[in-house]
Scaffold this active site. Sequence first.
Site, PDB file in Angstrom:
ATOM      1  N   GLN A 139      14.012  10.075  -8.560  1.00 14.16           N
ATOM      2  CA  GLN A 139      14.974  11.173  -8.651  1.00 14.16           C
ATOM      3  C   GLN A 139      15.453  11.560  -7.250  1.00 14.16           C
ATOM      4  OE1 GLN A 139      15.883  12.473 -11.656  1.00 14.16           O
ATOM      5  NE2 GLN A 139      14.353  11.473 -12.946  1.00 14.16           N
ATOM      6  N   HIS A 192       7.252  14.614 -13.800  1.00 16.15           N
ATOM      7  CA  HIS A 192       7.457  14.642 -12.350  1.00 16.15           C
ATOM      8  C   HIS A 192       6.775  15.864 -11.747  1.00 16.15           C
ATOM      9  CE1 HIS A 192      10.239  11.204 -12.054  1.00 16.15           C
ATOM     10  NE2 HIS A 192      10.558  11.537 -13.300  1.00 16.15           N
ATOM     11  N   ASP A 270      12.551   3.685 -20.741  1.00 17.62           N
ATOM     12  CA  ASP A 270      12.912   4.275 -19.450  1.00 17.62           C
ATOM     13  C   ASP A 270      13.793   3.294 -18.676  1.00 17.62           C
ATOM     14  OD1 ASP A 270      13.070   6.176 -17.454  1.00 17.62           O
ATOM     15  OD2 ASP A 270      11.176   5.643 -16.509  1.00 17.62           O
ATOM     16  N   ALA A 304      11.751   2.353 -10.037  1.00 15.62           N
ATOM     17  CA  ALA A 304      12.941   3.117 -10.414  1.00 15.62           C
ATOM     18  C   ALA A 304      13.315   2.811 -11.859  1.00 15.62           C
ATOM     19  CB  ALA A 304      14.091   2.790  -9.476  1.00 15.62           C
TER      20      ALA A 304
END
Length: 376
Positions: A139, A192, A270, A304
């Site tokens: 992010q 997160h 994801d 990522a």
Amino acid sequence: MILKNGLVFTEEARFVQADVEIKDGKIAKVAPAGSLEGPDAVDVTGKYVTPGFVDIHIHGSKGSDFCDAGAEHIETMAKYLGSVGVTSFCGTTMAFDEPILSNIFDIAKPYINKETGDAVLRGINMEGPFFSKAKKGAQAEKYIVDPDIGMFNRLYDRSGKSIKLIDVAPELPGAVPFIKEASSKCVVSIAHTTANYEESKDAFDSGATHVTHLFNAMPPLNHRDPGVVGAASDYAKHVEMISDGIHLNPAVVRIVFRLFGPERVCLISDSMRAAGMPNGVYSLGGQTVYMTDGKATLEDGTIAGSATCLAECFRRAVSFGVPLETALRAATINPAQAIGLFDELGSITEGKRADVLVLDDKLQPEKIFIGGVEKK
């Protein structure tokens, strides 16, 4: 269309030999094997008849991203996902500011539940920006802020109340009141985060029910400090897991199913835009991503997202030793339940949408029906 003598995956997450009739976009009948007849009957003896996969956490695929400026990117994702057997999905955002997210939601809103013959966009998974900078993963730090219920409420309304999940780090200032209010509108997921067990428990007590990509972007499970994973084992309704063999060791994939049981695990992809694409340089959330042999990373090596679709994550889970019924439940029933759509989809049940797959012995789709229409 009648599918005869298949191994049909039931709402109880087990296989029974049965016939399935698809009519007018619905699963019209599930009957004893050999009992249904018709001119369009197809014998699928020895094949698995399953629900379409439901991916509640996906950023992109086939070169496109849900956050790209343009409806054609949603269409590209839907077409690719449908071709691999993912029939429903939640487009997932990244940490951005409110103007950028507003534009993303404006583009997505007309596509929510739109029937195109491809995978159907069921809603939005708002991953960010309410995160810990220490666990930002891929992010963009410049967009990460503390939980802001006003911002969430405005975006929720802007999306047409289509946000299915909102992610938050529970240790941040204002997180608990945020969770209490937001959980009345959608699923709140812990993500997160640097939260310890007590902070995570407070989040669950306040209305959070879900954990985003378990083990990734959070403290590890420690015998003296069990953290988010420990609290989730006690209190979460569902946890997400990326079973691509890159984000988690195969042994951990097996451990998660043992720890949480077959009814609480949601397999997710994801995946980002490199899914379904060759090795190369891509982007995610405004950052450059390098994809080599299925592994997507930032320049500093941070993972990522994934480059693996949910259908392949399901197959890999089975290859890791997860029982077929358990892995399939985690890719169909559980995610449909997690976002409140199990009354409509996620199992081979009379009256539900005919999102149906016929899988061969290698678990590859031979036939794909989306809303009762076979993809060619």
